[in-house]
Design a protein around this motif. Structure first.
Motif, PDB file in Angstrom:
ATOM      1  N   LEU A 153      36.611  50.715  42.475  1.00 56.62           N
ATOM      2  CA  LEU A 153      36.324  49.689  43.473  1.00 56.62           C
ATOM      3  C   LEU A 153      36.166  48.318  42.823  1.00 56.62           C
ATOM      4  O   LEU A 153      36.481  47.292  43.426  1.00 56.62           O
ATOM      5  CB  LEU A 153      35.031  50.024  44.233  1.00 56.62           C
ATOM      6  N   PHE A 154      35.692  48.304  41.597  1.00 57.55           N
ATOM      7  CA  PHE A 154      35.340  47.054  40.922  1.00 57.55           C
ATOM      8  C   PHE A 154      36.326  46.641  39.840  1.00 57.55           C
ATOM      9  O   PHE A 154      36.385  45.475  39.462  1.00 57.55           O
ATOM     10  CB  PHE A 154      33.947  47.189  40.287  1.00 57.55           C
ATOM     11  N   PHE A 155      37.087  47.613  39.314  1.00 61.35           N
ATOM     12  CA  PHE A 155      37.985  47.330  38.199  1.00 61.35           C
ATOM     13  C   PHE A 155      39.377  47.910  38.435  1.00 61.35           C
ATOM     14  O   PHE A 155      39.516  48.995  39.004  1.00 61.35           O
ATOM     15  CB  PHE A 155      37.462  47.965  36.897  1.00 61.35           C
ATOM     16  N   ASP A 156      40.388  47.183  37.967  1.00 61.55           N
ATOM     17  CA  ASP A 156      41.719  47.772  37.794  1.00 61.55           C
ATOM     18  C   ASP A 156      41.738  48.373  36.395  1.00 61.55           C
ATOM     19  O   ASP A 156      41.465  47.665  35.417  1.00 61.55           O
ATOM     20  CB  ASP A 156      42.809  46.704  37.906  1.00 61.55           C
ATOM     21  N   ILE A 157      42.043  49.658  36.301  1.00 62.70           N
ATOM     22  CA  ILE A 157      42.067  50.333  35.001  1.00 62.70           C
ATOM     23  C   ILE A 157      43.461  50.899  34.776  1.00 62.70           C
ATOM     24  O   ILE A 157      43.974  51.640  35.616  1.00 62.70           O
ATOM     25  CB  ILE A 157      41.024  51.466  34.942  1.00 62.70           C
ATOM     26  N   LYS A 158      44.080  50.521  33.666  1.00 58.42           N
ATOM     27  CA  LYS A 158      45.409  51.072  33.387  1.00 58.42           C
ATOM     28  C   LYS A 158      45.502  51.518  31.932  1.00 58.42           C
ATOM     29  O   LYS A 158      44.879  50.944  31.037  1.00 58.42           O
ATOM     30  CB  LYS A 158      46.506  50.074  33.731  1.00 58.42           C
ATOM     31  N   LYS A 159      46.295  52.568  31.717  1.00 60.20           N
ATOM     32  CA  LYS A 159      46.523  53.059  30.363  1.00 60.20           C
ATOM     33  C   LYS A 159      47.555  52.163  29.688  1.00 60.20           C
ATOM     34  O   LYS A 159      48.575  51.820  30.302  1.00 60.20           O
ATOM     35  CB  LYS A 159      47.059  54.493  30.405  1.00 60.20           C
ATOM     36  N   LYS A 184      37.998  43.281  39.568  1.00 59.11           N
ATOM     37  CA  LYS A 184      38.566  42.935  40.874  1.00 59.11           C
ATOM     38  C   LYS A 184      37.663  41.915  41.562  1.00 59.11           C
ATOM     39  O   LYS A 184      36.495  41.776  41.222  1.00 59.11           O
ATOM     40  CB  LYS A 184      38.649  44.182  41.767  1.00 59.11           C
ATOM     41  N   GLU A 185      38.227  41.228  42.542  1.00 60.17           N
ATOM     42  CA  GLU A 185      37.435  40.300  43.356  1.00 60.17           C
ATOM     43  C   GLU A 185      36.733  41.119  44.437  1.00 60.17           C
ATOM     44  O   GLU A 185      37.097  41.086  45.600  1.00 60.17           O
ATOM     45  CB  GLU A 185      38.334  39.231  43.982  1.00 60.17           C
ATOM     46  N   PHE A 186      35.747  41.868  44.034  1.00 59.50           N
ATOM     47  CA  PHE A 186      35.037  42.732  44.979  1.00 59.50           C
ATOM     48  C   PHE A 186      33.567  42.719  44.601  1.00 59.50           C
ATOM     49  O   PHE A 186      33.222  42.870  43.433  1.00 59.50           O
ATOM     50  CB  PHE A 186      35.573  44.166  44.911  1.00 59.50           C
ATOM     51  N   GLU A 187      32.698  42.513  45.582  1.00 58.92           N
ATOM     52  CA  GLU A 187      31.292  42.399  45.244  1.00 58.92           C
ATOM     53  C   GLU A 187      30.412  43.016  46.315  1.00 58.92           C
ATOM     54  O   GLU A 187      30.601  42.771  47.503  1.00 58.92           O
ATOM     55  CB  GLU A 187      30.933  40.911  45.077  1.00 58.92           C
ATOM     56  N   ILE A 188      29.484  43.874  45.892  1.00 60.67           N
ATOM     57  CA  ILE A 188      28.422  44.349  46.776  1.00 60.67           C
ATOM     58  C   ILE A 188      27.118  44.331  45.975  1.00 60.67           C
ATOM     59  O   ILE A 188      27.130  44.249  44.745  1.00 60.67           O
ATOM     60  CB  ILE A 188      28.697  45.763  47.349  1.00 60.67           C
ATOM     61  N   GLU A 189      26.021  44.396  46.666  1.00 64.83           N
ATOM     62  CA  GLU A 189      24.728  44.292  45.997  1.00 64.83           C
ATOM     63  C   GLU A 189      24.443  45.518  45.139  1.00 64.83           C
ATOM     64  O   GLU A 189      24.884  46.630  45.439  1.00 64.83           O
ATOM     65  CB  GLU A 189      23.614  44.114  47.034  1.00 64.83           C
ATOM     66  N   GLU A 190      23.658  45.303  44.098  1.00 61.55           N
ATOM     67  CA  GLU A 190      23.326  46.363  43.146  1.00 61.55           C
ATOM     68  C   GLU A 190      22.670  47.552  43.837  1.00 61.55           C
ATOM     69  O   GLU A 190      22.944  48.696  43.522  1.00 61.55           O
ATOM     70  CB  GLU A 190      22.358  45.776  42.113  1.00 61.55           C
ATOM     71  N   LYS A 191      21.801  47.279  44.807  1.00 60.91           N
ATOM     72  CA  LYS A 191      21.097  48.345  45.533  1.00 60.91           C
ATOM     73  C   LYS A 191      22.106  49.252  46.251  1.00 60.91           C
ATOM     74  O   LYS A 191      21.999  50.476  46.224  1.00 60.91           O
ATOM     75  CB  LYS A 191      20.111  47.739  46.534  1.00 60.91           C
ATOM     76  N   GLU A 192      23.102  48.634  46.877  1.00 60.75           N
ATOM     77  CA  GLU A 192      24.104  49.423  47.593  1.00 60.75           C
ATOM     78  C   GLU A 192      24.980  50.220  46.619  1.00 60.75           C
ATOM     79  O   GLU A 192      25.376  51.348  46.922  1.00 60.75           O
ATOM     80  CB  GLU A 192      24.983  48.526  48.477  1.00 60.75           C
TER      81      GLU A 192
END
Length: 248
Positions: A153-159, A184-192
């Motif tokens: 959800l937060f990172f693009d990961i590639k080999k 990635k341009e994605f952000e939610i709060e740490e609690k969530e």
């Protein structure tokens, strides 16, 4: 020089071509700040130092290696004696290009900590066990689990490429893979994030069972009826987040 410590999962790179290829993958510029995790004997460190960067910091858990690296590189690298699985990378301020030959036994714990401090990450070039790389890049099926679902959800990961055992001292019993991690341009709060992580652990707890069973539900709500017969491993991360939010 400090001796290799099996308890730290240490296998050190000796192949200079592989070292150069890893550092080249970072596409470094003179304005970059670099942070290396677990430099150990300094194979990557030496190559990174040669790139004449704005700033170079290394985080190393073993005090013996800290002494060795400090003596070898002097003020070219700022060495911090700390555990990367719980180090507060945000305390350093700003963004870094990260590098690391991550020890096999703590690679996922380090990546989980980096998720917490993701705003410090411009890009990461990491070497991990091939099996870990396969899991981190999986989108469905048996390799896909709660941790890949969370990270993706937060990172693009590639080999990028595989590294054979003979490139290390001592040679590990497994193949390694270099991966690139980009935020990635994605952000939610740490609690969530923490609540969603707990939800994912339940969702993937018994892989052959349907999602609703693992969540302890007789049926899913009407708006989630398309998932009533699905297992977690069949559902993309974004949809798992939607399910979590609707159920919450």
């Amino acid at each position: 020089m400090s001796r290799l410590k099996k308890s730290l999962g240490q296998h050190f790179l000796r192949d200079k071509n592989v070292v150069k290829r890893i550092v080249d993958a970072g596409k470094l510029s003179p304005e970059d700040r670099v942070l290396e995790i677990g430099p150990g004997g300094g194979a990557l460190t030496e190559e990174i130092v040669s790139r004449n960067l704005k700033e170079f910091i290394a985080v190393e858990i073993d005090p013996e290696w800290v002494s060795f690296l400090t003596e070898k590189f002097g003020d070219k690298v700022k060495i911090i004696n700390a555990d990367a699985t719980d180090f507060d990378f945000s305390s350093l301020g700003g963004k870094f290009v990260y590098f690391g030959n991550l020890p096999y036994n703590v690679s996922t714990a380090i990546l989980r900590n980096l998720l917490t401090h993701r705003k410090t990450l411009k890009k990461g070039i990491f070497m991990v066990q091939k099996e870990v790389a396969d899991r981190l890049t999986a989108k469905k099926g048996k390799e896909y689990g709660y941790f890949p679902a969370l990270l993706s959800l937060f990172f693009d990961i590639k080999k990028l490429f595989n590294v054979p055992p003979k490139a290390f001292i001592p040679p590990p019993k497994v193949m390694s893979t270099v991966i690139e991690v980009t935020p990635k341009e994605f952000e939610i709060e740490e609690k969530e994030i923490k609540e969603f992580e707990s939800f994912l652990k339940r969702a993937f707890s018994q892989r052959r069972k349907k999602l609703k069973k693992n969540l302890g539900l007789k049926e899913l709500p009407e708006e989630l009826k398309e998932f009533k017969d699905k297992r977690a491993e069949e559902i993309p991360p974004e949809e798992l987040l939607r399910i979590f939010r609707l159920l919450r």
